[in-house]
Enzyme design. Structure first.
Site, PDB file in Angstrom:
ATOM      1  CE  LYS A 231      -2.809   3.328   1.171  1.00 55.93           C
ATOM      2  NZ  LYS A 231      -2.302   4.730   1.219  1.00 55.93           N
ATOM      3  N   PRO A 232       1.230   1.777  -1.191  1.00 59.34           N
ATOM      4  CG  PRO A 232       1.390   2.381  -3.446  1.00 59.34           C
ATOM      5  CD  PRO A 232       0.846   1.312  -2.529  1.00 59.34           C
TER       6      PRO A 232
ATOM      7  CB  SER B 173       3.505  10.178  10.861  1.00 58.02           C
ATOM      8  OG  SER B 173       2.273   9.517  11.070  1.00 58.02           O
ATOM      9  CB  THR B 174       5.782   9.173  15.600  1.00 60.95           C
ATOM     10  OG1 THR B 174       7.152   9.241  15.188  1.00 60.95           O
ATOM     11  CG2 THR B 174       5.709   8.555  16.982  1.00 60.95           C
TER      12      THR B 174
ATOM     13  CB  VAL C 258       0.263   6.578  11.025  1.00 60.78           C
ATOM     14  CG1 VAL C 258      -0.302   5.322  10.365  1.00 60.78           C
ATOM     15  CG2 VAL C 258      -0.494   7.807  10.523  1.00 60.78           C
ATOM     16  N   GLY C 259       2.128   5.228  13.272  1.00 63.92           N
ATOM     17  CA  GLY C 259       2.800   4.051  13.804  1.00 63.92           C
ATOM     18  C   GLY C 259       2.236   3.622  15.138  1.00 63.92           C
TER      19      GLY C 259
ATOM     20  CD  GLU D 217      12.238   4.952   8.112  1.00 62.12           C
ATOM     21  OE1 GLU D 217      12.343   6.197   8.230  1.00 62.12           O
ATOM     22  OE2 GLU D 217      12.214   4.363   7.035  1.00 62.12           O
TER      23      GLU D 217
ATOM     24  NE  ARG E  31      19.450  12.375   1.070  1.00 55.40           N
ATOM     25  CZ  ARG E  31      19.052  11.143   1.416  1.00 55.40           C
ATOM     26  NH1 ARG E  31      18.665  10.280   0.504  1.00 55.40           N
ATOM     27  NH2 ARG E  31      19.053  10.770   2.670  1.00 55.40           N
TER      28      ARG E  31
ATOM     29  CB  CYS F  39      12.998   9.416   8.215  1.00 56.25           C
ATOM     30  SG  CYS F  39      11.262   9.248   7.763  1.00 56.25           S
TER      31      CYS F  39
END
Length: 474
Positions: A169-170, A223-224, A226-227, A244, A272, A278
């Site tokens: 799921k990109p 994101s933290t 959603v994680g 991650e 960059r 991240c």
């Protein structure tokens, strides 16, 4: 289109989604946009395929993964152009990302052959013990928009090499790069159901992964916030996770370094992908003796940055991914400048009339409590804070709930060891800006993640360990 059970297909509900070019805000393409119904179809296909795929040898899987890598390399110009248009990053960065992704598929093709077990000497004469590794099962892979090729490739390649089947799921902001990745796998002859691609509602698809017993693991990059939601959901179903999440990478610069060289490298590394990385250098701590001259050297390098379309050869920084991200970074800058002594140096340039551009800025004469030192910026803002002692630098660097990457610049080996043993991060670069590698583990401490991608560790994330103990041998 979605890719389910070896076929390109529309979403069950026939919904679609516009992919927008962040440079000019124009629609690039209209793609299928599915939900939990499509997820269930993909899960069923992946589970059926797993029964056969897990029985293939690592050598058979390697042939397909190598063929995928070859197909990517043969189409890199076209694929990189697509990545530029949907993500905004410069062409040289997009090509580099595709090359690394091809390397990931090739490396895991070989590493899959080395998922060795071990024999354990037993205390009893009539007992024999061995440990073997076996593929975990169906893997749900949810990846972010900032690296729409590299993030999926490091997960997909490892999981497939391990003998798992994958449902990817990109991000809906950058799905076209993932489509090209699957096109390469399809061209390589990946069996139906082994690789599946879903573009659609993140909440519905994520819940479908969590609630289905066939999905043994979810790999997530994002994101933290959603994680943590995935952690809460996985606690109810015991679904394994690799996460991650956010980063807030400190940079400690000692006063013995070459100022112009390190300042120029810092600006390049920070900008960059417009700072949307991240592991991007974020909080810059400079030893006080060189604080003022280092800032001047940074200004000189910042003034050389060229904003523009990623397909133009002279562009060094593109736009942010969308309007929401642009507003987030602009608000952070405004908040940071509320400190009474804060100063800012911003690139002076003519911004394009459209697109999600924000000029890069150095923010200095600020305190360690400034908002830029405690929020994940994900944009081209560079906060710079002075320090006096090594002990103070360590305290400042570790003052964050994140622990993904950190960077140290010094010419004294004693200082290099001092910092490397005290900084709380999963990745630590000493006198370099690129700490990650295909063959090395990538993972974070604290709230930056769970588990690892890349390297041998990345392969083992998708395998179960099994102890086989036999008694009564004699």
């Amino acid at each position: 289109m979605l890719y389910i059970n070896g076929r390109w297909t529309a979403a069950v509900n026939q919904h679609t989604h516009n992919v927008v070019n962040p440079f000019n805000e124009e629609v690039i393409k209209n793609v299928a946009y599915g939900n939990h119904q499509d997820a269930l179809l993909a899960i069923e296909a992946a589970q059926v395929a797993f029964e056969t795929w897990k029985q293939t040898t690592p050598y058979e899987r390697a042939t397909l993964l190598k063929a995928t890598a070859d197909h990517i390399r043969s189409n890199i110009e076209q694929y990189a152009n697509t990545t530029v248009c949907e993500s905004g990053k410069p062409l040289i960065e997009a090509k580099g990302e595709w090359l690394v992704s091809a390397n990931l598929f090739e490396w895991y093709a070989e590493e899959g052959k080395r998922s060795y077990g071990r024999s354990i000497p037993a205390q009893k004469k009539d007992k024999r013990m061995t440990v073997i590794y076996q593929p975990m099962g169906v893997v749900g892979a949810i990846t972010a928009w900032n690296f729409p090729v590299y993030n999926p490739a490091r997960c997909w390649a490892a999981a497939l090499a391990a003998g798992c089947t994958v449902i990817a799921k990109p991000s809906e902001f950058t799905p076209l790069s993932a489509i090209h990745l699957v096109e390469s796998m399809h061209a390589a002859g990946i069996p139906a159901g082994v690789m599946n691609l879903l573009i659609g509602d993140s909440d519905e698809i994520g819940k479908a992964f969590l609630n289905n017993p066939y999905v043994k693991k979810i790999s997530f990059t994002g994101s933290t916030r959603v994680g943590k939601l995935l952690i809460e959901g996985a606690a109810k179903t015991n679904t394994k996770l690799s996460l991650e999440m956010g980063g807030n990478a400190p940079v400690i610069i000692m006063d013995d370094i070459d100022i112009p060289t390190v300042a120029k490298g810092l600006i390049t590394a920070k900008l960059r992908n417009a700072g949307q990385v991240c592991v991007s250098p974020q909080r810059i701590y400079i030893q006080r003796k060189i604080y003022a001259p280092f800032i001047e050297a940074m200004k000189t390098s910042l003034n050389e940055v060229i904003l523009g379309h990623g397909l133009k050869a002279d562009t060094t920084m593109g736009p942010l991914i969308n309007e929401k991200q642009k507003h987030w970074v602009e608000n952070l800058l405004q908040e940071s400048l509320k400190e009474p002594n804060a100063k800012v140096h911003t690139l002076q340039c003519q911004l394009p009339s459209k697109g999600y551009f924000i000029p890069p800025s150095i923010v200095y004469n600020i305190s360690p409590q400034n908002i830029l030192c405690h929020q994940e910026i994900f944009g081209p803002l560079i906060p710079v804070v002075p320090f006096d002692t090594k002990q103070e630098a360590v305290q400042l660097a570790n003052d964050t709930p994140y622990g993904l990457a950190a960077f140290i610049w010094t010419n004294h080996i004693q200082d290099a060891y001092y910092f490397s043993e005290r900084i709380e991060s999963g990745l630590l670069g000493i006198n370099e800006w690129v700490v990650q590698a295909v063959e090395a583990p990538f993972g974070g401490w604290k709230q930056s993640g769970i588990g690892h991608e890349c390297g041998t560790e990345g392969l083992l994330e998708y395998m179960e360990k099994k102890l086989i103990s036999i008694g009564g041998i004699l």
